[in-house]
Design a protein around this motif. Structure first.
Motif, PDB file in Angstrom:
ATOM      1  N   TYR A  82       0.834  -1.224   0.000  1.00 20.96           N
ATOM      2  CA  TYR A  82       0.000   0.000   0.000  1.00 20.96           C
ATOM      3  C   TYR A  82       0.858   1.260   0.000  1.00 20.96           C
ATOM      4  N   ILE A  83       1.916   1.270   0.824  1.00 17.75           N
ATOM      5  CA  ILE A  83       2.772   2.459   0.917  1.00 17.75           C
ATOM      6  C   ILE A  83       3.436   2.757  -0.428  1.00 17.75           C
ATOM      7  N   ILE A  84       3.956   1.707  -1.073  1.00 18.63           N
ATOM      8  CA  ILE A  84       4.582   1.896  -2.385  1.00 18.63           C
ATOM      9  C   ILE A  84       3.544   2.350  -3.417  1.00 18.63           C
ATOM     10  N   ALA A  85       2.340   1.754  -3.339  1.00 15.30           N
ATOM     11  CA  ALA A  85       1.274   2.122  -4.270  1.00 15.30           C
ATOM     12  C   ALA A  85       0.817   3.563  -4.058  1.00 15.30           C
ATOM     13  N   LYS A  86       0.840   4.009  -2.834  1.00 18.52           N
ATOM     14  CA  LYS A  86       0.454   5.384  -2.516  1.00 18.52           C
ATOM     15  C   LYS A  86       1.398   6.372  -3.188  1.00 18.52           C
ATOM     16  N   ILE A  87       2.652   5.976  -3.302  1.00 17.94           N
ATOM     17  CA  ILE A  87       3.663   6.856  -3.906  1.00 17.94           C
ATOM     18  C   ILE A  87       3.667   6.758  -5.434  1.00 17.94           C
ATOM     19  N   PHE A  88       3.631   5.523  -5.946  1.00 23.15           N
ATOM     20  CA  PHE A  88       3.839   5.303  -7.376  1.00 23.15           C
ATOM     21  C   PHE A  88       2.585   4.884  -8.141  1.00 23.15           C
ATOM     22  N   GLY A  89       1.471   4.707  -7.451  1.00 19.16           N
ATOM     23  CA  GLY A  89       0.280   4.184  -8.112  1.00 19.16           C
ATOM     24  C   GLY A  89       0.236   2.671  -7.987  1.00 19.16           C
ATOM     25  N   TYR A  90      -0.950   2.099  -7.984  1.00 15.95           N
ATOM     26  CA  TYR A  90      -1.103   0.681  -7.671  1.00 15.95           C
ATOM     27  C   TYR A  90      -0.621  -0.238  -8.794  1.00 15.95           C
ATOM     28  N   GLN A  91       0.190  -1.219  -8.433  1.00 17.53           N
ATOM     29  CA  GLN A  91       0.568  -2.328  -9.305  1.00 17.53           C
ATOM     30  C   GLN A  91       0.698  -3.562  -8.423  1.00 17.53           C
ATOM     31  N   HIS A  92       0.111  -4.668  -8.833  1.00 19.87           N
ATOM     32  CA  HIS A  92       0.128  -5.857  -7.983  1.00 19.87           C
ATOM     33  C   HIS A  92       1.541  -6.394  -7.752  1.00 19.87           C
ATOM     34  N   TRP A  93       2.450  -6.204  -8.706  1.00 15.49           N
ATOM     35  CA  TRP A  93       3.769  -6.832  -8.617  1.00 15.49           C
ATOM     36  C   TRP A  93       4.674  -6.202  -7.574  1.00 15.49           C
ATOM     37  N   TYR A  94       4.272  -5.093  -6.980  1.00 14.18           N
ATOM     38  CA  TYR A  94       5.075  -4.532  -5.888  1.00 14.18           C
ATOM     39  C   TYR A  94       5.280  -5.578  -4.788  1.00 14.18           C
ATOM     40  N   GLY A  95       4.254  -6.347  -4.553  1.00 14.71           N
ATOM     41  CA  GLY A  95       4.349  -7.378  -3.504  1.00 14.71           C
ATOM     42  C   GLY A  95       5.391  -8.423  -3.825  1.00 14.71           C
ATOM     43  N   ARG A  96       5.483  -8.803  -5.096  1.00 12.49           N
ATOM     44  CA  ARG A  96       6.515  -9.756  -5.511  1.00 12.49           C
ATOM     45  C   ARG A  96       7.911  -9.198  -5.213  1.00 12.49           C
ATOM     46  N   LEU A  97       8.129  -7.955  -5.610  1.00 12.84           N
ATOM     47  CA  LEU A  97       9.452  -7.354  -5.477  1.00 12.84           C
ATOM     48  C   LEU A  97       9.822  -7.135  -4.008  1.00 12.84           C
ATOM     49  N   ILE A  98       8.873  -6.665  -3.218  1.00  8.13           N
ATOM     50  CA  ILE A  98       9.148  -6.471  -1.785  1.00  8.13           C
ATOM     51  C   ILE A  98       9.550  -7.784  -1.134  1.00  8.13           C
ATOM     52  N   ASN A  99       8.791  -8.841  -1.408  1.00  5.71           N
ATOM     53  CA  ASN A  99       9.090 -10.142  -0.819  1.00  5.71           C
ATOM     54  C   ASN A  99      10.454 -10.651  -1.284  1.00  5.71           C
ATOM     55  N   LEU A 100      10.754 -10.482  -2.561  1.00  2.68           N
ATOM     56  CA  LEU A 100      12.024 -10.955  -3.097  1.00  2.68           C
ATOM     57  C   LEU A 100      13.202 -10.235  -2.455  1.00  2.68           C
ATOM     58  N   ILE A 101      13.074  -8.938  -2.262  1.00  5.45           N
ATOM     59  CA  ILE A 101      14.157  -8.157  -1.637  1.00  5.45           C
ATOM     60  C   ILE A 101      14.369  -8.613  -0.193  1.00  5.45           C
ATOM     61  N   ILE A 102      13.296  -8.676   0.586  1.00  5.38           N
ATOM     62  CA  ILE A 102      13.409  -9.058   1.997  1.00  5.38           C
ATOM     63  C   ILE A 102      13.892 -10.500   2.128  1.00  5.38           C
ATOM     64  N   SER A 103      13.404 -11.394   1.272  1.00 11.66           N
ATOM     65  CA  SER A 103      13.802 -12.800   1.348  1.00 11.66           C
ATOM     66  C   SER A 103      15.260 -12.991   0.950  1.00 11.66           C
ATOM     67  N   SER A 104      15.767 -12.166   0.054  1.00  8.77           N
ATOM     68  CA  SER A 104      17.188 -12.228  -0.319  1.00  8.77           C
ATOM     69  C   SER A 104      18.058 -11.729   0.824  1.00  8.77           C
ATOM     70  N   ILE A 105      17.619 -10.680   1.481  1.00  6.17           N
ATOM     71  CA  ILE A 105      18.334 -10.200   2.676  1.00  6.17           C
ATOM     72  C   ILE A 105      18.304 -11.277   3.758  1.00  6.17           C
ATOM     73  N   GLY A 106      17.169 -11.960   3.865  1.00  4.85           N
ATOM     74  CA  GLY A 106      17.047 -13.044   4.843  1.00  4.85           C
ATOM     75  C   GLY A 106      18.052 -14.151   4.596  1.00  4.85           C
ATOM     76  N   LEU A 107      18.324 -14.463   3.322  1.00  3.43           N
ATOM     77  CA  LEU A 107      19.339 -15.464   2.991  1.00  3.43           C
ATOM     78  C   LEU A 107      20.706 -15.037   3.503  1.00  3.43           C
ATOM     79  N   PHE A 108      21.011 -13.758   3.367  1.00  5.06           N
ATOM     80  CA  PHE A 108      22.312 -13.267   3.820  1.00  5.06           C
ATOM     81  C   PHE A 108      22.438 -13.366   5.338  1.00  5.06           C
ATOM     82  N   TYR A 109      21.371 -13.052   6.071  1.00  2.66           N
ATOM     83  CA  TYR A 109      21.428 -13.172   7.529  1.00  2.66           C
ATOM     84  C   TYR A 109      21.469 -14.633   7.965  1.00  2.66           C
ATOM     85  N   PHE A 110      20.830 -15.505   7.207  1.00  5.11           N
ATOM     86  CA  PHE A 110      20.934 -16.940   7.467  1.00  5.11           C
ATOM     87  C   PHE A 110      22.390 -17.374   7.331  1.00  5.11           C
ATOM     88  N   TYR A 111      23.041 -16.931   6.275  1.00  2.00           N
ATOM     89  CA  TYR A 111      24.455 -17.243   6.053  1.00  2.00           C
ATOM     90  C   TYR A 111      25.316 -16.728   7.214  1.00  2.00           C
TER      91      TYR A 111
END
Length: 470
Positions: A82-111
């Motif tokens: 919602y926050i990203i959509a509020k700034i840039f307008g709604y697109q469903h794929w924002y959720g994909r990208l947010i999850n991918l970024i956080i999950s990639s960071i999570g891999l690094f902390y797992f390491y």
């Protein structure tokens, strides 16, 4: 030029896998698996943008004439969309990208976490195994599973830093990071919290000062408080007040146990197939067996403690665990660690590398379908436009998709989803008309035709769907 040093840097591989998963990142949520689960997430995000942005009142679109407000997982991922959509307008794929970024960071902390308590030789393969496990596809879905586990993994890293840090400098920052990330992770997905059980090892460690343990425990209790309030007070309150049930809160242990026994083959497959695939599971068994033979208490105790803790999740889920592959995700980091440990104990390094490559190829190859969209559902992309040509956004509709909510998301309407049999029931339809039902949408290609609807005026028909006006 890619050097040997680069190839040994886990950040390089996390980045490579990040880039691979960017393929089709803007695709609509119509892939073969779990598009229904994704659309319920982005329904909530879109309603934050279009209806009400109060994070404590998430709402979905399939509650008929009701407000759609209901109890569910704390909508942190939804709200970030919602926050990203509020700034840039709604697109469903924002959720994909947010999850991918956080999950990639999570891999690094797992390491970083594995390297701290084991070695580089264990941490590197463990992280690769996790990255190509079921984590690979779900880290690009609009779902909170790997998102939540990433927050939990990072919180464990910072929490362990605080407990073991003998220096006062910057230690308060470790505690703050833990105190923020831990509750956010558990709020986002309650089962992810099972992994916090590993702090038992620290609390029984006599080398850690009592004062530090007390402070850590106090912060932990404060962090758990909003989780308890949300799931055991607020979720039931929203369901009761707004009259719509949506979120699965589990079942009794005994019932879950009986359901697991009745579905034991499907349950076991979540471990030997879904989690790491077959080669990865074989290496996991080798690592577990090696730790037992060599009496490696660090691995053995960690596995036993976390497995007992996760078993509670399995029993609470029952049938649902055995029939939904993403329920295994919280335990996959533990399995990846044991598999990475097993690879590190193989005497012939070339064999270990070959096995790691084989695990990666098998894992990714068996998840490549996640990059494709369901062709038979592509027509849903036109549904909103066609409905806009004849109706208003606030007109209530019913769709013949059973309990499947995805078409309602693409219709960009609110209303009901039900089976063809129920839609053929004139008395049922008339009862909904009294609640404001205006249109019936029959998705012929996806769900077949509901006959005997000639009493209603057909306002649109094509090879994909028919729309009737009451």
């Amino acid at each position: 030029m890619i050097t040997r040093k680069t190839l040994k840097d886990i950040r390089f591989w996390i980045f490579v896998l990040f880039i691979i998963r960017l393929i089709g990142i803007t695709n609509p949520p119509l892939e073969v698996g779990h598009n229904w689960r994704q659309t319920t997430v982005i329904m909530v995000a879109r309603n934050f943008l279009e209806v009400d942005n109060n994070i404590f009142y998430p709402r979905i679109d399939i509650a008929g004439e009701k407000s759609g407000i209901t109890g569910m997982e704390f909508p942190l991922l939804n709200y970030l969309i919602y926050i990203i959509a509020k700034i840039f307008g709604y697109q469903h794929w924002y959720g994909r990208l947010i999850n991918l970024i956080i999950s990639s960071i999570g891999l690094f902390y797992f390491y970083k976490l594995i390297r701290k308590y084991f070695s580089e030789q264990v941490a590197f393969p463990s992280t690769i195994v996790l990255a190509v496990s079921i984590w690979f596809q779900f880290s690009r879905k609009i779902m909170p599973d790997t998102f939540s586990m990433s927050l939990i993994t990072a919180s464990i890293f910072f929490g362990s830093n605080y407990l073991e840090n003998t220096l006062s400098k910057n230690n308060s920052l470790n505690l703050i990071c833990y105190g923020v990330l831990m509750p956010l992770g558990v709020l986002s997905k309650l089962p992810s919290g099972f992994l916090l059980v590993i702090f038992v090892f620290f609390l029984f460690d006599r080398s850690i000062p009592i004062k530090r343990k007390v402070i850590f425990s106090t912060v932990s209790l404060i962090g758990v408080l909003p989780v308890i309030v949300w799931y055991y007070y607020w979720v039931p309150y929203l369901v009761d007040k707004y009259g719509f049930w949506h979120f699965f809160m589990g079942k009794g242990i005994s019932q879950g146990f009986n359901e697991i026994l009745l579905n034991i083959n499907e349950t076991l497959s979540k471990f030997y197939d879904t989690a790491l695939k077959f080669i990865g599971f074989g290496v996991f068994l080798f690592g577990l067996g090696y730790s037992f033979i060599k009496s490696d208490s660090k691995i053995l105790y960690l596995f036993i403690l976390t497995f007992i803790s996760f078993s509670i999740i399995i029993l609470k889920a029952g049938f649902t665990f055995s029939h939904h592959n993403y329920y295994i995700i919280p335990f996959v980091p533990v399995m990846a660690l044991v598999a990475g440990y097993g690879l590190s104990k193989i005497k012939y390094s070339k064999l270990a590398i070959i096995l790691l490559i084989a695990i990666s190829v098998e894992g990714i190859a068996n998840q490549q379908h996640d990059f494709r969209i369901k062709e038979k559902d592509m027509h849903l992309l036109n549904l909103e436009k066609d409905l806009d040509s004849m109706s208003f956004r606030n007109d209530l509709i019913i769709i013949n998709s059973g309990s499947y909510p995805t078409p309602m998301y693409f219709a960009h309407r609110k209303g009901w989803v039900n089976t063809n049999d129920k839609i053929r029931d004139e008395e049922y339809i008339m009862s909904l008309k009294g609640k404001g039902l205006k249109y019936i949408v029959i998705l012929k290609r996806s769900f077949g035709t509901a006959t005997s609807l000639n009493r209603y005026r057909k306002v649109l028909e094509n090879e994909d769907y028919s729309i009737y006006e009451l």
